[in-house]
Write an enzyme that holds these catalytic residues in place. Structure first.
Site, PDB file in Angstrom:
ATOM      1  N   ASP A   1       0.853  -1.170   0.000  1.00 54.90           N
ATOM      2  CA  ASP A   1       0.000   0.000   0.000  1.00 54.90           C
ATOM      3  C   ASP A   1       0.900   1.235   0.000  1.00 54.90           C
ATOM      4  O   ASP A   1       2.081   1.160   0.362  1.00 54.90           O
ATOM      5  CB  ASP A   1      -0.907  -0.020   1.234  1.00 54.90           C
ATOM      6  CG  ASP A   1      -1.901   1.116   1.240  1.00 54.90           C
ATOM      7  OD1 ASP A   1      -2.473   1.399   0.175  1.00 54.90           O
ATOM      8  OD2 ASP A   1      -2.098   1.724   2.308  1.00 54.90           O
TER       9      ASP A   1
ATOM     10  N   ASP B   1      -0.304   5.126   0.724  1.00 59.79           N
ATOM     11  CA  ASP B   1      -0.627   6.094   1.771  1.00 59.79           C
ATOM     12  C   ASP B   1      -0.576   5.424   3.137  1.00 59.79           C
ATOM     13  O   ASP B   1      -1.287   4.456   3.394  1.00 59.79           O
ATOM     14  CB  ASP B   1      -2.029   6.679   1.549  1.00 59.79           C
ATOM     15  CG  ASP B   1      -2.095   7.583   0.335  1.00 59.79           C
ATOM     16  OD1 ASP B   1      -1.131   8.329   0.110  1.00 59.79           O
ATOM     17  OD2 ASP B   1      -3.102   7.536  -0.394  1.00 59.79           O
TER      18      ASP B   1
END
Length: 345
Positions: free
Chosen positions: A26, A28
């Site tokens: 991922d 953010d």
């Protein structure tokens, strides 16, 4: 196929970058926050890549194109190409293309990343509900998304036009704190129309399928900061996961995680990719679990932590095992305050 219910974090005698062929990362809250690299992210990922692990950057944020994301990562010091980036815009574009003919018009509520992904699937982006769209595609449009765009979505969806959402994340991390995400904007349209979209992003199957198709990973490790997207998506896909505590999930939330939200491994940040993961063992004498120099148990509904280990994360791992074994839905974070305070977490 779902994994068995996890009752404690898993051990790994080998560093995770050796035990898995591909890290599905991922962005953010894991690699960067507010556009700036998170501490230890760059050097950890460069080391993992140099030692043979493939890095794939998997994001629910549909705003930017893969090329733009790759340029940003390279600027931060993590060389990446567009092929290393998988977005929820790509996943939702594939989902739409499987239900509509080539050239179909799609009303876009979002940014350039969504438009590019739709064009790559042979679909035609349009801007108005009056352009006779065959579908509505809604993705994160950034902080300056005009309210008028949500109105266009509402007009089309209310008329019965099929509605698709790149993802349903209610929040996103930013450099200033937690901000509303695409899911919050989706809720605006849902409340106005009384309808719900087909969604593609993590933790749903279309995103997992898109990621595996594009990476060819055989033994992937999902790396994320969110229990309800990254970790749940890994659980649903039957693959292992590493939760890092650099984003939205707090230690208290981790202790209270329901079975489908429990990661295989937990670490403070991306340095955890480069290290083995210690074993959490039952502690017969105390009736709890031990990891490193810490032991944890549940006593009268509250988590109790003993020991003087030199690694706070080992204490958290022991607490996870005690909490998850005590109840199917874990132990409330409110009952773990004193134990977490001892660890400085």
């Amino acid at each position: 196929m779902n994994q068995p219910v996890r009752t404690r974090p898993e051990p790994s005698r080998r560093p995770l970058n050796e035990a898995y062929d591909t890290a599905l990362l991922d962005l953010d809250g894991v690699v960067y926050a507010g556009g700036e690299a998170i501490d230890h992210a760059v050097e950890s990922l460069v080391a993992a890549r140099d030692e043979g692990m493939r890095l794939a950057y998997v994001t629910n944020n549909a705003l930017r194109t893969p090329a733009a994301v790759a340029e940003h990562l390279t600027r931060l010091g993590m060389p990446a190409g567009a092929d290393d980036v998988i977005t929820s815009a790509q996943a939702v574009a594939r989902l739409i293309s499987e239900q509509l003919p080539q050239g179909a018009r799609v009303l876009v509520i979002g940014g350039e990343g969504l438009r590019v992904a739709l064009r790559e699937r042979g679909l035609t982006p349009v801007d108005s509900a009056d352009d006779d769209p065959a579908a509505v595609a809604q993705g994160y449009g950034g902080p300056d998304l005009p309210w008028a765009r949500l109105m266009e979505a509402g007009y089309a969806v209310a008329r019965g036009v099929p509605w698709f959402a790149s993802n349903l994340d209610l929040t996103i991390p930013s450099g200033r704190g937690i901000a509303p995400g695409n899911g919050a904007a989706v809720e605006v349209v849902r409340i106005a129309t009384g309808k719900s979209p087909q969604a593609a992003g993590k933790p749903l199957p279309p995103m997992h399928r898109e990621t595996i198709l594009r990476t060819g990973a055989r033994r992937p490790l999902v790396v994320g900061d969110r229990l309800d997207t990254d970790i749940e998506g890994a659980y649903a896909g039957g693959v292992d996961s590493l939760l890092v505590l650099t984003g939205v999930t707090t230690p208290a939330q981790l202790l209270a995680a329901e079975p489908g939200h429990r990661p295989s491994y937990v670490d403070r940040d991306l340095r955890g990719l480069l290290t083995p993961q210690p074993e959490v063992e039952p502690d017969g004498a105390a009736g709890g679990f031990r990891c490193g120099g810490w032991t944890a148990r549940v006593e009268n509904g509250a988590l109790v932590l003993d020991g003087e280990g030199d690694q706070p994360l080992d204490g958290l791992r022991a607490l996870c095992a005690a909490a998850w074994a005590e109840a199917g839905d874990g132990v409330s974070g409110a009952d773990a305050g004193k134990a977490l305070a001892r660890l400085g977490l």
